[in-house]
Design a protein around this motif. Sequence first.
Motif, mmCIF file in Angstrom:
data_model
loop_
_atom_site.group_PDB
_atom_site.id
_atom_site.type_symbol
_atom_site.label_atom_id
_atom_site.label_comp_id
_atom_site.label_asym_id
_atom_site.label_seq_id
_atom_site.Cartn_x
_atom_site.Cartn_y
_atom_site.Cartn_z
ATOM 1 N N THR A 25 0.857 -1.196 0.000
ATOM 2 C CA THR A 25 0.000 0.000 0.000
ATOM 3 C C THR A 25 0.889 1.240 0.000
ATOM 4 N N TRP A 26 0.651 2.122 -0.960
ATOM 5 C CA TRP A 26 1.392 3.390 -1.034
ATOM 6 C C TRP A 26 0.465 4.595 -1.019
ATOM 7 N N HIS A 27 -0.754 4.432 -1.525
ATOM 8 C CA HIS A 27 -1.690 5.575 -1.602
ATOM 9 C C HIS A 27 -2.549 5.601 -0.333
ATOM 10 N N THR A 28 -1.990 6.206 0.708
ATOM 11 C CA THR A 28 -2.598 6.199 2.038
ATOM 12 C C THR A 28 -3.990 6.825 2.041
ATOM 13 N N GLY A 29 -4.970 6.053 2.533
ATOM 14 C CA GLY A 29 -6.320 6.577 2.702
ATOM 15 C C GLY A 29 -7.138 6.662 1.421
ATOM 16 N N ALA A 30 -6.591 6.241 0.286
ATOM 17 C CA ALA A 30 -7.328 6.354 -0.985
ATOM 18 C C ALA A 30 -8.491 5.367 -1.027
ATOM 19 N N ASP A 31 -9.569 5.766 -1.713
ATOM 20 C CA ASP A 31 -10.698 4.859 -1.889
ATOM 21 C C ASP A 31 -10.363 3.786 -2.921
ATOM 22 N N GLU A 32 -9.695 4.206 -3.988
ATOM 23 C CA GLU A 32 -9.342 3.292 -5.079
ATOM 24 C C GLU A 32 -7.868 3.459 -5.415
ATOM 25 N N GLN A 33 -7.312 2.468 -6.081
ATOM 26 C CA GLN A 33 -5.907 2.499 -6.517
ATOM 27 C C GLN A 33 -4.988 2.749 -5.321
ATOM 28 N N ARG A 34 -5.219 1.969 -4.286
ATOM 29 C CA ARG A 34 -4.477 2.165 -3.033
ATOM 30 C C ARG A 34 -3.050 1.645 -3.103
ATOM 31 N N SER A 35 -2.791 0.714 -4.016
ATOM 32 C CA SER A 35 -1.465 0.088 -4.010
ATOM 33 C C SER A 35 -0.370 1.063 -4.437
ATOM 34 N N GLY A 36 -0.642 1.846 -5.492
ATOM 35 C CA GLY A 36 0.417 2.699 -6.027
ATOM 36 C C GLY A 36 1.414 1.911 -6.865
ATOM 37 N N THR A 37 0.987 0.719 -7.297
ATOM 38 C CA THR A 37 1.832 -0.114 -8.182
ATOM 39 C C THR A 37 0.996 -0.514 -9.400
ATOM 40 N N SER A 38 1.532 -1.433 -10.195
ATOM 41 C CA SER A 38 0.824 -1.913 -11.391
ATOM 42 C C SER A 38 -0.557 -2.464 -11.081
ATOM 43 N N TRP A 39 -0.773 -2.916 -9.848
ATOM 44 C CA TRP A 39 -2.103 -3.434 -9.510
ATOM 45 C C TRP A 39 -3.185 -2.412 -9.812
ATOM 46 N N ASP A 40 -2.896 -1.116 -9.631
ATOM 47 C CA ASP A 40 -3.924 -0.090 -9.833
ATOM 48 C C ASP A 40 -4.452 -0.125 -11.269
ATOM 49 N N ASP A 41 -3.541 -0.208 -12.231
ATOM 50 C CA ASP A 41 -3.962 -0.286 -13.640
ATOM 51 C C ASP A 41 -4.646 -1.611 -13.937
ATOM 52 N N VAL A 42 -4.106 -2.690 -13.378
ATOM 53 C CA VAL A 42 -4.655 -4.021 -13.669
ATOM 54 C C VAL A 42 -6.069 -4.162 -13.112
ATOM 55 N N LEU A 43 -6.265 -3.749 -11.853
ATOM 56 C CA LEU A 43 -7.583 -3.935 -11.224
ATOM 57 C C LEU A 43 -8.681 -3.195 -11.968
ATOM 58 N N TYR A 44 -8.340 -2.012 -12.531
ATOM 59 C CA TYR A 44 -9.352 -1.218 -13.237
ATOM 60 C C TYR A 44 -9.158 -1.264 -14.744
ATOM 61 N N ALA A 91 -4.719 -4.501 0.212
ATOM 62 C CA ALA A 91 -5.142 -5.915 0.215
ATOM 63 C C ALA A 91 -6.668 -6.002 0.225
ATOM 64 N N GLY A 92 -7.305 -5.078 0.942
ATOM 65 C CA GLY A 92 -8.772 -5.053 0.966
ATOM 66 C C GLY A 92 -9.359 -4.705 -0.391
ATOM 67 N N GLU A 93 -8.668 -3.869 -1.127
ATOM 68 C CA GLU A 93 -9.140 -3.509 -2.476
ATOM 69 C C GLU A 93 -9.010 -4.705 -3.428
ATOM 70 N N LEU A 94 -7.909 -5.442 -3.300
ATOM 71 C CA LEU A 94 -7.788 -6.663 -4.106
ATOM 72 C C LEU A 94 -8.950 -7.602 -3.782
ATOM 73 N N TYR A 95 -9.248 -7.736 -2.496
ATOM 74 C CA TYR A 95 -10.356 -8.605 -2.096
ATOM 75 C C TYR A 95 -11.659 -8.163 -2.782
ATOM 76 N N ASP A 96 -11.951 -6.858 -2.708
ATOM 77 C CA ASP A 96 -13.214 -6.367 -3.270
ATOM 78 C C ASP A 96 -13.299 -6.607 -4.776
ATOM 79 N N VAL A 97 -12.251 -6.247 -5.495
ATOM 80 C CA VAL A 97 -12.305 -6.358 -6.962
ATOM 81 C C VAL A 97 -12.315 -7.830 -7.400
ATOM 82 N N LEU A 98 -11.494 -8.648 -6.770
ATOM 83 C CA LEU A 98 -11.395 -10.044 -7.211
ATOM 84 C C LEU A 98 -12.660 -10.834 -6.871
ATOM 85 N N THR A 99 -13.276 -10.530 -5.724
ATOM 86 C CA THR A 99 -14.529 -11.233 -5.413
ATOM 87 C C THR A 99 -15.661 -10.728 -6.315
#
Length: 200
Positions: free
Chosen positions: A81-100, A132-140
């Motif tokens: 986690t790099w984007h502290t407190g963000a609603d979306e794209q919290r990782s600040g890594t490639s996951w942000d582009d991949v998840l959306y 990690a919670g954002e991964l959970y939400d998007v993947l489920t």
Amino acid sequence: MFTTLLLPTVVTTAFSPAYTTTPRLKPLNAVGIFYSTTTGNTETIAGYIQEATGLDEIYDIGSVEASTFTGFDGMICGAPTWHTGADEQRSGTSWDDVLYGWMQEADLSGKTIAIFGVGDQGSYAENFCDAAGELYDVLTERGAKVIGFTSTDGYDHDDSKAIRDGMFCGLMCDEDNQYDLSAERASTWISKLKADGMPF
Ligand SMILES: Cc1cc2nc3c(=O)[nH]c(=O)nc-3n(C[C@H](O)[C@H](O)[C@H](O)COP(=O)(O)O)c2cc1C
């Protein structure tokens, strides 16, 4: 005498079976490990997980096609986690582009997924491992079944978006404050994933 000595070798070769190694009982691509990182900590944890599983490879999620990801029956996915407190794209890594990006089109029904998060509970106590919670939400949302929830005992944080029903939605590691616990945590978690049905 010379002919007699050679004969066993010739006979053995002539009657060798068509294969020389033990046939695999599991499909080659049952479980894949996917991660992304900025300063290397999540890759370190992915390495501990690889060691505990004995899997051949770990994949940087930013460098794979959707079909590589969805080609597995089970996926172990890790994000910092790099984007502290963000609603979306919290990782600040490639996951942000991949998840959306391509993940929004992926059909993950029938897939078994386990999530690991990497964060800093000392400096970011209110937002420990939020991505990690954002991964959970998007993947489920895409239909995956997530296994491998863990207790929050042994951590010293105030809040985390990775908590579901009082438990972390996967393995959380802290290379800034508890790096000496990570390898053991990963190994224990993999044993739990095996018991919980990750298709290794
Ligand atoms: C600017 C900045 C913001 C961060 N925000 C968070 C955060 O909100 N939650 C958290 O748990 N960790 C946070 N961290 C800590 C990182 O997630 C942690 O150091 C992690 O191990 C980095 O992983 P990586 O090396 O795989 O990128 C932050 C670190 C920095 C420098």
